[in-house]
Motif scaffolding. Structure first.
Motif, mmCIF file in Angstrom:
data_model
loop_
_atom_site.group_PDB
_atom_site.id
_atom_site.type_symbol
_atom_site.label_atom_id
_atom_site.label_comp_id
_atom_site.label_asym_id
_atom_site.label_seq_id
_atom_site.Cartn_x
_atom_site.Cartn_y
_atom_site.Cartn_z
ATOM 1 N N ILE A 411 0.840 -1.201 0.000
ATOM 2 C CA ILE A 411 0.000 0.000 0.000
ATOM 3 C C ILE A 411 0.870 1.245 0.000
ATOM 4 N N SER A 412 0.431 2.266 -0.724
ATOM 5 C CA SER A 412 1.057 3.587 -0.677
ATOM 6 C C SER A 412 -0.062 4.612 -0.697
ATOM 7 N N GLN A 413 0.241 5.867 -0.926
ATOM 8 C CA GLN A 413 -0.763 6.910 -0.694
ATOM 9 C C GLN A 413 -2.086 6.650 -1.407
ATOM 10 N N GLU A 414 -2.069 6.419 -2.704
ATOM 11 C CA GLU A 414 -3.310 6.195 -3.455
ATOM 12 C C GLU A 414 -3.369 4.826 -4.121
ATOM 13 N N HIS A 415 -2.293 4.045 -4.008
ATOM 14 C CA HIS A 415 -2.215 2.749 -4.665
ATOM 15 C C HIS A 415 -2.356 1.607 -3.656
ATOM 16 N N GLY A 416 -3.196 0.644 -3.970
ATOM 17 C CA GLY A 416 -3.262 -0.587 -3.201
ATOM 18 C C GLY A 416 -2.961 -1.753 -4.133
ATOM 19 N N ILE A 417 -2.063 -2.624 -3.732
ATOM 20 C CA ILE A 417 -1.706 -3.780 -4.542
ATOM 21 C C ILE A 417 -2.360 -5.019 -3.945
ATOM 22 N N LEU A 418 -3.200 -5.674 -4.742
ATOM 23 C CA LEU A 418 -3.799 -6.928 -4.340
ATOM 24 C C LEU A 418 -2.874 -8.070 -4.729
ATOM 25 N N GLY A 419 -2.647 -8.965 -3.781
ATOM 26 C CA GLY A 419 -1.862 -10.147 -4.056
ATOM 27 C C GLY A 419 -2.650 -11.395 -3.708
ATOM 28 N N TRP A 420 -2.399 -12.480 -4.454
ATOM 29 C CA TRP A 420 -3.074 -13.743 -4.169
ATOM 30 C C TRP A 420 -2.241 -14.519 -3.162
ATOM 31 N N VAL A 421 -2.858 -14.882 -2.062
ATOM 32 C CA VAL A 421 -2.163 -15.578 -0.980
ATOM 33 C C VAL A 421 -2.733 -16.982 -0.846
ATOM 34 N N GLY A 422 -1.863 -17.985 -0.779
ATOM 35 C CA GLY A 422 -2.316 -19.349 -0.575
ATOM 36 C C GLY A 422 -2.156 -20.211 -1.801
ATOM 37 N N GLY A 423 -2.389 -21.500 -1.614
ATOM 38 C CA GLY A 423 -2.140 -22.449 -2.682
ATOM 39 C C GLY A 423 -3.330 -22.736 -3.573
ATOM 40 N N GLU A 424 -4.496 -22.182 -3.253
ATOM 41 C CA GLU A 424 -5.666 -22.422 -4.084
ATOM 42 C C GLU A 424 -5.513 -21.747 -5.446
ATOM 43 N N LYS A 425 -6.288 -22.227 -6.410
ATOM 44 C CA LYS A 425 -6.256 -21.634 -7.733
ATOM 45 C C LYS A 425 -6.762 -20.200 -7.677
ATOM 46 N N GLU A 426 -6.047 -19.298 -8.327
ATOM 47 C CA GLU A 426 -6.423 -17.888 -8.307
ATOM 48 C C GLU A 426 -7.817 -17.663 -8.879
ATOM 49 N N ILE A 427 -8.538 -16.737 -8.265
ATOM 50 C CA ILE A 427 -9.805 -16.259 -8.810
ATOM 51 C C ILE A 427 -9.472 -15.071 -9.711
ATOM 52 N N PRO A 428 -9.806 -15.120 -10.980
ATOM 53 C CA PRO A 428 -9.400 -14.033 -11.892
ATOM 54 C C PRO A 428 -10.033 -12.694 -11.520
ATOM 55 N N LEU A 429 -9.262 -11.640 -11.688
ATOM 56 C CA LEU A 429 -9.752 -10.271 -11.578
ATOM 57 C C LEU A 429 -9.549 -9.590 -12.927
ATOM 58 N N HIS A 430 -10.373 -8.599 -13.225
ATOM 59 C CA HIS A 430 -10.218 -7.895 -14.502
ATOM 60 C C HIS A 430 -10.289 -6.386 -14.279
ATOM 61 N N VAL A 431 -9.701 -5.659 -15.201
ATOM 62 C CA VAL A 431 -9.683 -4.200 -15.119
ATOM 63 C C VAL A 431 -11.114 -3.667 -15.123
ATOM 64 N N GLY A 432 -11.397 -2.754 -14.203
ATOM 65 C CA GLY A 432 -12.724 -2.170 -14.081
ATOM 66 C C GLY A 432 -13.622 -2.902 -13.103
ATOM 67 N N GLN A 433 -13.196 -4.047 -12.625
ATOM 68 C CA GLN A 433 -14.011 -4.806 -11.676
ATOM 69 C C GLN A 433 -14.065 -4.084 -10.333
ATOM 70 N N ARG A 434 -15.215 -4.099 -9.727
ATOM 71 C CA ARG A 434 -15.377 -3.484 -8.405
ATOM 72 C C ARG A 434 -15.200 -4.529 -7.315
ATOM 73 N N VAL A 435 -14.547 -4.105 -6.254
ATOM 74 C CA VAL A 435 -14.326 -4.991 -5.109
ATOM 75 C C VAL A 435 -14.676 -4.231 -3.838
ATOM 76 N N ARG A 436 -15.022 -4.995 -2.810
ATOM 77 C CA ARG A 436 -15.190 -4.405 -1.487
ATOM 78 C C ARG A 436 -14.139 -5.026 -0.574
ATOM 79 N N ILE A 437 -13.422 -4.184 0.127
ATOM 80 C CA ILE A 437 -12.291 -4.628 0.940
ATOM 81 C C ILE A 437 -12.634 -4.452 2.409
ATOM 82 N N TRP A 438 -12.494 -5.529 3.184
ATOM 83 C CA TRP A 438 -12.644 -5.416 4.626
ATOM 84 C C TRP A 438 -11.377 -4.808 5.200
ATOM 85 N N PRO A 439 -11.479 -3.713 5.959
ATOM 86 C CA PRO A 439 -10.280 -3.036 6.481
ATOM 87 C C PRO A 439 -9.769 -3.672 7.763
#
Length: 476
Positions: A411-439
């Motif tokens: 994380i930095s001032q306006e940028h948040g980097i999402l990373g995939w954690v764990g051995g499960e198969k990644e769930i694809p994300l695409h540009v423009g997709q909306r997400v809700r993040i638990w803080p």
């Protein structure tokens, strides 16, 4: 207040009826269904145990959620606490509304008293009248401010005072049994005799309960809170006929621990649910302490603040049963953001990373403390992507030791980097997709925003529809 309401009307016209897919991001989202459920659990618990209740409004800083915290249709006293004078100033109209409806009101400025705030606090006191304002002290040099506050409040409105006790957190307060504690208590009693204040009670905050990691472990610290205040209270040399002393304990992990079924007065044994005959369990000790304090004539009060929204820090504490009573589904706050870019293979082990428009200023930068035996194995991110619109796995009962899926890993001032954690198969994300993040920490996340957009997950088929907007007060 009028300006705030005008702002609210403009915000309602702008947002209400729209979907979370139609509004600008980043934005903080509150789920009314979850807020109400969490507030009701707390109100029911204090009523069931016959305890006083003081809600902290610093997390959200809104009129609307304060109403849920105090029980808008209740007739019980409305005791609130604030971390800034600005919060106290803005909550005055609501407190006056409740007072006119016949409820007793009091606002506690829950930071050791500063002389520079006396004038503003005096105006709050003058508006609320007798017993309307209380303050904290933890040093004898703060006592002259009490006389000044009493004088400037007018109408004989002496401030009610809590003596702040440090029961192990090490943030503020005097240590029980220390010379400083005894000296300050004696000086407070003299100030009360001189008419400068009313000695209301003793207050402590078990902030270190955020480091608990086992189900109901915070119950032990709740017992330590009660025990610390009991020791100080029994050593006070108060005049005969003094009004009962209030003993106020809490932090969200310890306060919500009072929802333990074994504390129910109808429970035959505080160890019954576990099948143990050991009367020395933390629940048994707390139940006994509450009974002893009441028998000795003390008024027992519980306080807490972040429990309506919850967050990942609270989930990590396991302050209640993590499989049934404290789950990710109870979190009532999330940050709405958008995926701006995707970077296949850039992450550890060739995993994908994604960029979202939610950095430090939108999400906050406060960690969940890594208390694992092997550093780095427990959750150490800046937020977890919720299942909404992604299918991302929610944290389970093993959190924070067990965690995976899309997380805010950098994380930095306006940028948040999402990373995939764990051995499960990644769930694809695409540009423009909306997400809700638990803080990680709801209080810090809210601070970067001027209002909350409110949805209600009880509205089947319209769970993403905005039903209200709650302006919040920012500043000091």
């Amino acid at each position: 207040m009028a300006g705030s309401q005008a702002s609210k009307k403009a915000l309602q016209a702008r947002f209400v009826g729209k979907s979370l897919h139609e509004v600008g991001t980043p934005a903080v989202v509150l789920d009314l269904a979850k807020l109400e459920a969490n507030c009701n659990l707390m109100l029911e618990a204090v009523q069931r145990l016959g305890l006083g209740w003081r809600c902290h409004i610093k997390t959200h800083k809104t009129i609307e959620l304060t109403r849920l915290q105090v029980g808008d249709k209740s007739t019980t006293p409305v005791n609130v606490m604030v971390s800034t004078v600005l919060e106290a100033e803005n909550i005055v109209p609501l407190l006056k509304e409740y007072r006119e409806a016949g409820r007793k009101v009091n606002v506690l400025y829950a930071f050791p008293l500063l002389g520079s705030y006396v004038d503003r606090l005096a105006r709050v006191s003058a508006q609320l009248g007798a017993d309307g304002l209380s303050v904290l002290v933890d040093h004898t040099d703060q006592l002259p401010h009490l006389a000044a506050l009493a004088e400037k409040s007018g109408g004989g409105n002496r401030p009610a005072v809590f003596l702040k006790i440090d029961m192990g957190y090490g943030r503020a307060g005097v240590v029980p049994g220390s010379p400083e504690c005894g000296r300050l208590a004696d000086e407070l009693l003299r100030a009360e005799s001189a008419g400068a204040c009313a000695f209301l009670g003793l207050y402590c905050h078990a902030g270190h309960s955020y480091a608990t990691r086992k189900d109901w472990e915070a119950m032990g610290l709740l017992g330590e809170e009660f025990g610390a205040l009991q020791r100080v209270a029994k050593g006070l040399r108060r005049p005969a006929g003094s009004r009962p002393l209030v003993l106020s304990v809490g932090a969200t992990p310890t306060a919500t621990a009072i929802q333990h079924p074994d504390l129910d007065p109808a429970s035959a044994s505080a160890s019954a649910s576990s099948g143990s005959s050991d009367a020395a369990t933390p629940a048994a000790r707390v139940k006994s302490l509450i009974a002893d304090l009441k028998a000795d004539g003390f008024l027992v009060e519980v306080h807490a603040g972040v429990y309506p929204t919850l967050d990942l820090q609270q989930l990590a504490t396991h302050s209640r049963d993590a499989a049934r009573h404290l789950t990710a589904s109870a979190i009532g706050i999330s940050l709405l953001a958008e995926v701006a870019s995707v970077y296949p293979g850039r992450g550890p082990g060739g995993s994908t990373q994604a960029l979202v428009n939610a950095g430090t200023l939108a999400l906050g930068r406060e960690p969940c403390q890594d208390l694992g035996e092997v550093p780095g194995r427990h959750y150490a991110g800046w937020g977890v992507v919720a299942p909404w619109n992604t299918g991302n796995p929610a944290p389970g009962p093993g959190f924070p030791a067990e965690h995976g899926g899309w997380q805010v890993t950098k994380i930095s001032q306006e940028h948040g980097i999402l990373g995939w954690v764990g051995g499960e198969k990644e769930i694809p994300l695409h540009v423009g997709q909306r997400v809700r993040i638990w803080p990680n920490h709801a209080c810090v996340t809210g601070a970067g925003h001027g209002w909350y957009i409110v949805v209600d997950s009880r509205n089947e088929g319209r769970e993403d529809e905005i039903v209200d907007v709650w302006p919040r007060w920012n500043g000091w």
